[in-house]
Design a protein around this motif. Structure first.
Motif, PDB file in Angstrom:
ATOM      1  N   LEU A 373      -3.186  -3.119  -5.267  1.00 40.64           N
ATOM      2  CA  LEU A 373      -3.091  -3.561  -3.875  1.00 40.64           C
ATOM      3  C   LEU A 373      -3.476  -5.022  -3.676  1.00 40.64           C
ATOM      4  N   PHE A 374      -3.894  -5.701  -4.726  1.00 43.22           N
ATOM      5  CA  PHE A 374      -4.490  -7.035  -4.592  1.00 43.22           C
ATOM      6  C   PHE A 374      -3.666  -8.094  -5.309  1.00 43.22           C
ATOM      7  N   SER A 375      -3.255  -7.821  -6.541  1.00 38.96           N
ATOM      8  CA  SER A 375      -2.521  -8.804  -7.325  1.00 38.96           C
ATOM      9  C   SER A 375      -1.081  -8.929  -6.838  1.00 38.96           C
ATOM     10  N   TYR A 376      -0.456 -10.039  -7.205  1.00 35.69           N
ATOM     11  CA  TYR A 376       0.957 -10.246  -6.900  1.00 35.69           C
ATOM     12  C   TYR A 376       1.811  -9.301  -7.742  1.00 35.69           C
ATOM     13  N   GLY A 377       2.868  -8.771  -7.148  1.00 38.80           N
ATOM     14  CA  GLY A 377       3.806  -7.928  -7.876  1.00 38.80           C
ATOM     15  C   GLY A 377       4.263  -6.747  -7.050  1.00 38.80           C
ATOM     16  N   GLY A 378       5.523  -6.768  -6.630  1.00 37.79           N
ATOM     17  CA  GLY A 378       6.046  -5.690  -5.801  1.00 37.79           C
ATOM     18  C   GLY A 378       6.203  -4.385  -6.543  1.00 37.79           C
ATOM     19  N   SER A 379       6.564  -4.449  -7.829  1.00 40.58           N
ATOM     20  CA  SER A 379       6.748  -3.213  -8.598  1.00 40.58           C
ATOM     21  C   SER A 379       5.466  -2.406  -8.700  1.00 40.58           C
ATOM     22  N   ALA A 380       4.339  -3.089  -8.766  1.00 39.04           N
ATOM     23  CA  ALA A 380       3.060  -2.384  -8.805  1.00 39.04           C
ATOM     24  C   ALA A 380       2.605  -1.988  -7.405  1.00 39.04           C
ATOM     25  N   LEU A 381       2.923  -2.807  -6.413  1.00 40.88           N
ATOM     26  CA  LEU A 381       2.424  -2.574  -5.058  1.00 40.88           C
ATOM     27  C   LEU A 381       3.094  -1.378  -4.391  1.00 40.88           C
ATOM     28  N   LEU A 382       4.406  -1.231  -4.548  1.00 38.92           N
ATOM     29  CA  LEU A 382       5.135  -0.195  -3.814  1.00 38.92           C
ATOM     30  C   LEU A 382       4.676   1.216  -4.187  1.00 38.92           C
ATOM     31  N   PRO A 383       4.652   1.596  -5.471  1.00 41.16           N
ATOM     32  CA  PRO A 383       4.165   2.950  -5.780  1.00 41.16           C
ATOM     33  C   PRO A 383       2.692   3.140  -5.446  1.00 41.16           C
ATOM     34  N   THR A 384       1.896   2.076  -5.529  1.00 38.51           N
ATOM     35  CA  THR A 384       0.477   2.209  -5.191  1.00 38.51           C
ATOM     36  C   THR A 384       0.295   2.487  -3.703  1.00 38.51           C
ATOM     37  N   MET A 385       1.064   1.810  -2.853  1.00 40.52           N
ATOM     38  CA  MET A 385       0.962   2.055  -1.416  1.00 40.52           C
ATOM     39  C   MET A 385       1.477   3.443  -1.064  1.00 40.52           C
ATOM     40  N   PHE A 386       2.500   3.918  -1.764  1.00 38.54           N
ATOM     41  CA  PHE A 386       2.950   5.291  -1.549  1.00 38.54           C
ATOM     42  C   PHE A 386       1.842   6.265  -1.940  1.00 38.54           C
ATOM     43  N   ALA A 387       1.158   5.975  -3.044  1.00 38.23           N
ATOM     44  CA  ALA A 387       0.054   6.828  -3.482  1.00 38.23           C
ATOM     45  C   ALA A 387      -1.087   6.823  -2.467  1.00 38.23           C
ATOM     46  N   ILE A 388      -1.370   5.677  -1.850  1.00 41.36           N
ATOM     47  CA  ILE A 388      -2.382   5.630  -0.792  1.00 41.36           C
ATOM     48  C   ILE A 388      -1.939   6.494   0.387  1.00 41.36           C
ATOM     49  N   GLY A 389      -0.636   6.465   0.695  1.00 43.20           N
ATOM     50  CA  GLY A 389      -0.116   7.342   1.741  1.00 43.20           C
ATOM     51  C   GLY A 389      -0.337   8.806   1.412  1.00 43.20           C
TER      52      GLY A 389
END
Length: 436
Positions: A373-389
């Motif tokens: 959720l902190f570093s740059y990178g959409g590929s890592a951010l998108l599944p992580t935000m879904f997991a937070i959901g």
């Protein structure tokens, strides 16, 4: 003459404790009561992930400006891409938070098959893209790239949780073969596809997810030790057969930037120069070409340099709160799928944060994994935000949380009374918690 037990007139009365001391004495109880409220985990997950994401956006902008200018790009290039990823990720988070559990379970097999297919495409010449020596990317047009292994983490969590939940409902988890098959073979398949591209950091995260779900499933110590021993042996073999990985291992606690330890040592320099409160946003020196990957793997070092110890401790506290809330959700649920999925997501985020921060601090080898959720990178951010959901959805689905939300809705979104909160806690305590 005075009545029995009364204080004589003019006698000194016992001094009352100052109100500040009385308030301090009651503080632990108040904090405990606040943490025990039905919606606390929901608010901690939502608020903690939001704060980490927003602070990450700020630091991506600060840490990536010089990197973008070096490549002849606008100073806001990486920030705009990250902002777009956050916007898309917010939609995914909202959708995941509002999706019923049965639909999450229905997503498990399609997501797993899609992730395996994409990871196979990565190995096709002309389709797979190499970044920093690892071939784990697919170009999706223009400047955008996709890393399928990041979605493999989410696929393993959902599929593994669904598999273990179905076997648990049939009483099969008491047999070791049902604990291992097909969970272990499918995980090994995912790990093998990722290792073909040379990304050992992501394989460590997937292995941690596997261990977390096995622990929640009640795997016996002998079985756990056997799987851990096998994974350690394979990891050791992968390290000793790769000069690059051996160099990273030798850079643990290094103090000389030579001998291939430039990035590790300059990360320590950045943290050391930050002091208590940092040099200020945008004032980092190390990001001017001295520190490689300042906006991705080593963004925590830039955070320490610009925001100081106060900033880094704040980030650590947010991740600790997020992890603890995830453990609470996994421990209090009555649904076995929710328990396994919440435990898998919590293991994923906390293990990845520990590996990233440990590498920046020089305590672990550099694994090339971003800070969630902190570093740059959409590929890592998108599944992580879904997991937070997912975690938010699970936190809302607790019996006491559902009752609290219903009461709040009937009372015009007012918080339930203390008596109602105690009643809901008693209601939950009478039912099986699902704890291991």
């Amino acid at each position: 003459m005075t009545a029995h037990g009364s204080i004589p007139r003019g006698a000194a009365r016992p001094a009352k404790a100052p109100s500040a001391l009385r308030g301090a004495a009651r503080l632990p109880g108040r904090l405990r009561d606040a943490w025990d409220r039905p919606l606390t985990a929901y608010y901690v997950i939502l608020g903690g992930s939001l704060l980490i994401t927003v602070l990450g956006l700020v630091m991506v902008y600060s840490a990536s400006m010089i990197q973008a200018l070096r490549y002849g790009l606008p100073s806001t290039y990486y920030f705009r891409k990250q902002l777009l990823a956050v916007a898309i990720g917010s939609v995914l988070l909202y959708a995941a938070a509002r999706t019923p559990v049965r639909l999450h379970r229905a997503l498990a097999y399609p997501l797993l098959l899609g992730s395996v297919f994409l990871m196979c495409l990565v190995q096709v010449p002309g389709i797979g893209q190499s970044v920093n020596g690892n071939t784990n990317w697919i170009s999706v047009g223009g400047p955008f790239q996709l890393q399928p292994s990041e979605f493999g983490k989410l696929a393993l969590v959902l599929w593994g949780a669904d598999l273990l939940a179905r076997k648990g409902e049939k009483g099969l988890l008491v047999q070791w073969k049902h604990l291992l098959v097909p969970l272990i073979p499918v995980t090994v398949l995912l790990l093998g596809l990722i290792m073909l591209g040379g990304d050992m950091g992501t394989t460590v995260i997937l292995t941690a997810i596997l261990f977390g779900m096995l622990w929640l499933a009640g795997a016996p110590t002998r079985l756990f030790a056997g799987v851990l021993g096998g994974a350690s042996a394979l990891a050791g073999l992968a390290i000793v057969t790769s000069p690059n990985r051996m160099d990273r291992l030798h850079c643990i606690a290094a103090s000389d930037p030579g001998n291939g330890c430039w990035q590790a040592v300059h990360g320590i320099y950045a943290l050391a120069s930050g002091g208590w409160f940092g040099s200020g946003l945008g004032a980092s020196v190390e990001k001017w070409g001295e520190l490689p990957e300042p906006h991705t793997d080593f963004i925590f070092a830039v955070t320490g340099e610009e925001l100081g110890l106060a900033g880094t401790l704040s980030v650590l506290a947010l991740f600790a709160a997020l992890g603890y809330a995830g453990i609470r959700v996994a421990g209090r649920t009555e649904d076995s799928f929710v328990r396994f999925a919440a435990g898998g997501v919590t293991t994923w985020i906390t293990a990845q944060a520990v590996i990233n921060i440990g590498a920046v601090l020089g305590l672990l080898p550099i694994a090339g994994v971003p800070l969630p959720l902190f570093s740059y990178g959409g590929s890592a951010l998108l599944p992580t935000m879904f997991a937070i959901g997912l975690l938010i959805s699970f936190a809302r689905s607790e019996p006491a949380a559902r009752a609290a939300l219903a009461v709040r809705g009937r009372n015009g979104r007012k918080s339930p009374s203390r008596a109602m909160t105690r009643t809901m806690r008693r209601y939950v305590s009478r039912r099986p918690s699902g704890e291991r």
